[in-house]
Each structure stands twice: as C-alpha cells, then as structure tokens.
Motif scaffolding. Sequence first.
Motif, PDB file in Angstrom:
ATOM      1  N   SER A  73       0.809  -1.222   0.000  1.00  0.00           N
ATOM      2  CA  SER A  73       0.000   0.000   0.000  1.00  0.00           C
ATOM      3  C   SER A  73       0.840   1.269   0.000  1.00  0.00           C
ATOM      4  N   VAL A  74       0.378   2.268  -0.749  1.00  0.00           N
ATOM      5  CA  VAL A  74       0.959   3.607  -0.676  1.00  0.00           C
ATOM      6  C   VAL A  74       0.157   4.363   0.376  1.00  0.00           C
ATOM      7  N   ASN A  75       0.757   4.510   1.560  1.00  0.00           N
ATOM      8  CA  ASN A  75       0.064   5.090   2.707  1.00  0.00           C
ATOM      9  C   ASN A  75       0.078   6.608   2.716  1.00  0.00           C
ATOM     10  N   VAL A  76       1.127   7.206   2.133  1.00  0.00           N
ATOM     11  CA  VAL A  76       1.269   8.662   2.140  1.00  0.00           C
ATOM     12  C   VAL A  76       1.812   9.110   0.789  1.00  0.00           C
ATOM     13  N   VAL A  77       1.242  10.195   0.256  1.00  0.00           N
ATOM     14  CA  VAL A  77       1.789  10.864  -0.924  1.00  0.00           C
ATOM     15  C   VAL A  77       1.970  12.338  -0.580  1.00  0.00           C
ATOM     16  N   ARG A  78       3.089  12.895  -0.985  1.00  0.00           N
ATOM     17  CA  ARG A  78       3.372  14.319  -0.777  1.00  0.00           C
ATOM     18  C   ARG A  78       4.126  14.844  -1.989  1.00  0.00           C
ATOM     19  N   TYR A  79       3.926  16.132  -2.258  1.00  0.00           N
ATOM     20  CA  TYR A  79       4.606  16.783  -3.376  1.00  0.00           C
ATOM     21  C   TYR A  79       5.408  17.961  -2.854  1.00  0.00           C
ATOM     22  N   HIS A  80       6.643  18.087  -3.325  1.00  0.00           N
ATOM     23  CA  HIS A  80       7.522  19.195  -2.944  1.00  0.00           C
ATOM     24  C   HIS A  80       7.622  20.135  -4.138  1.00  0.00           C
ATOM     25  N   ASN A  81       6.999  21.302  -4.017  1.00  0.00           N
ATOM     26  CA  ASN A  81       6.943  22.262  -5.134  1.00  0.00           C
ATOM     27  C   ASN A  81       8.306  22.740  -5.607  1.00  0.00           C
ATOM     28  N   GLN A  82       9.157  23.128  -4.683  1.00  0.00           N
ATOM     29  CA  GLN A  82      10.443  23.729  -5.059  1.00  0.00           C
ATOM     30  C   GLN A  82      11.337  22.750  -5.812  1.00  0.00           C
ATOM     31  N   ASN A  83      11.334  21.486  -5.418  1.00  0.00           N
ATOM     32  CA  ASN A  83      12.182  20.486  -6.072  1.00  0.00           C
ATOM     33  C   ASN A  83      11.445  19.715  -7.163  1.00  0.00           C
ATOM     34  N   ASN A  84      10.157  19.968  -7.296  1.00  0.00           N
ATOM     35  CA  ASN A  84       9.312  19.245  -8.247  1.00  0.00           C
ATOM     36  C   ASN A  84       9.495  17.738  -8.072  1.00  0.00           C
ATOM     37  N   GLN A  85       9.295  17.283  -6.826  1.00  0.00           N
ATOM     38  CA  GLN A  85       9.455  15.864  -6.515  1.00  0.00           C
ATOM     39  C   GLN A  85       8.207  15.322  -5.825  1.00  0.00           C
ATOM     40  N   LEU A  86       7.877  14.092  -6.146  1.00  0.00           N
ATOM     41  CA  LEU A  86       6.766  13.383  -5.543  1.00  0.00           C
ATOM     42  C   LEU A  86       7.329  12.338  -4.589  1.00  0.00           C
ATOM     43  N   TRP A  97      10.151  10.579  -6.662  1.00  0.00           N
ATOM     44  CA  TRP A  97       9.932  10.523  -8.102  1.00  0.00           C
ATOM     45  C   TRP A  97      10.051  11.903  -8.733  1.00  0.00           C
ATOM     46  N   ASP A  98      10.390  11.914 -10.009  1.00  0.00           N
ATOM     47  CA  ASP A  98      10.257  13.108 -10.827  1.00  0.00           C
ATOM     48  C   ASP A  98       8.941  12.940 -11.597  1.00  0.00           C
ATOM     49  N   PRO A  99       7.912  13.699 -11.251  1.00  0.00           N
ATOM     50  CA  PRO A  99       6.606  13.483 -11.866  1.00  0.00           C
ATOM     51  C   PRO A  99       6.538  13.876 -13.344  1.00  0.00           C
ATOM     52  N   ARG A 100       7.525  14.618 -13.822  1.00  0.00           N
ATOM     53  CA  ARG A 100       7.497  15.042 -15.231  1.00  0.00           C
ATOM     54  C   ARG A 100       7.698  13.868 -16.172  1.00  0.00           C
ATOM     55  N   ASP A 101       8.559  12.915 -15.779  1.00  0.00           N
ATOM     56  CA  ASP A 101       8.813  11.759 -16.653  1.00  0.00           C
ATOM     57  C   ASP A 101       8.614  10.425 -15.939  1.00  0.00           C
ATOM     58  N   CYS A 102       8.054  10.485 -14.730  1.00  0.00           N
ATOM     59  CA  CYS A 102       7.769   9.280 -13.926  1.00  0.00           C
ATOM     60  C   CYS A 102       9.014   8.495 -13.556  1.00  0.00           C
ATOM     61  N   SER A 103      10.160   9.144 -13.530  1.00  0.00           N
ATOM     62  CA  SER A 103      11.393   8.427 -13.190  1.00  0.00           C
ATOM     63  C   SER A 103      11.596   8.384 -11.670  1.00  0.00           C
ATOM     64  N   LEU A 104      12.129   7.275 -11.213  1.00  0.00           N
ATOM     65  CA  LEU A 104      12.455   7.109  -9.804  1.00  0.00           C
ATOM     66  C   LEU A 104      13.780   7.805  -9.534  1.00  0.00           C
ATOM     67  N   VAL A 105      13.777   8.778  -8.639  1.00  0.00           N
ATOM     68  CA  VAL A 105      14.978   9.548  -8.301  1.00  0.00           C
ATOM     69  C   VAL A 105      15.776   8.833  -7.210  1.00  0.00           C
ATOM     70  N   LYS A 106      15.049   8.344  -6.191  1.00  0.00           N
ATOM     71  CA  LYS A 106      15.731   7.699  -5.061  1.00  0.00           C
ATOM     72  C   LYS A 106      14.749   6.793  -4.330  1.00  0.00           C
ATOM     73  N   MET A 107      15.296   5.729  -3.762  1.00  0.00           N
ATOM     74  CA  MET A 107      14.502   4.822  -2.939  1.00  0.00           C
ATOM     75  C   MET A 107      15.189   4.672  -1.587  1.00  0.00           C
ATOM     76  N   ILE A 108      14.434   4.835  -0.505  1.00  0.00           N
ATOM     77  CA  ILE A 108      14.968   4.715   0.849  1.00  0.00           C
ATOM     78  C   ILE A 108      14.244   3.572   1.535  1.00  0.00           C
TER      79      ILE A 108
END
Length: 109
Positions: A73-86, A97-108
């Motif tokens: 389950s995806v329990n939380v979604v948040r968007y960071h305006n300044q970095n344009n990251q999901l 994620w980078d929502p512009r091209d749906c690429s995964l930036v980092k996984m923790i």
Amino acid sequence: LEDICEFFSILIFVFPFFLILFFSICSVAHPKPILSLCATEDFVISGSRDGSAKIWDIHTAALSNSFNDHSDSVNVVRYHNQNNQLFTVSNTVIKIWDPRDCSLVKMIK
C-alpha cells in the motif's frame, strides 16, 4: 462583504459535489481504497492500497501519470513544489519521483 458571502455559499454548496465526482473518478483507476491525497493548484495526487500513486489534472479530472512500483500500500503521498518531486511512502519504502517523466529519483528502505 456580500460578494464574499456569496462566494463562500457557492463553495460550500459545490465542494461536496466536486469531492464525490473526484472520488468516483479515482475509484475507477484505483481498484482498492485510497489512503492518501495531496493537492496543489494544478493537480491532485492519490495513493492507494493497490500499491500505486496517481496524478490527476485538477482542471480536467484526467489522469496525468501513474506510479505503480510499490509492492504494498501507498500510505502517504506528498509533493515538494520547489524540487518538483513526488514522495510516495509504503510500510517499508520511501520513493522519490520526478513526476514530469515518472522516473524514480531515489529509494529509501
């Protein structure tokens, strides 16, 4: 003052209908319950028990992007305006994620 009161009375009347319409549209794209929502001026992001997050255009209610890479389950979604990251958060993983091209930036983990 009269204009402001009229605006808020319209908003209070229309907003519940907007929510019903939005959740009706989301329920088609998410086969399982929606657990989290995040909104900006231009879009709404939904996270679901189906392991996906979806971006919706707020002006057209159209699905813009889908992120289907979580194993639970995806329990939380948040968007960071300044970095344009999901940010999508499941029980064991945070994904950025980078929502512009749906690429995964980092996984923790």
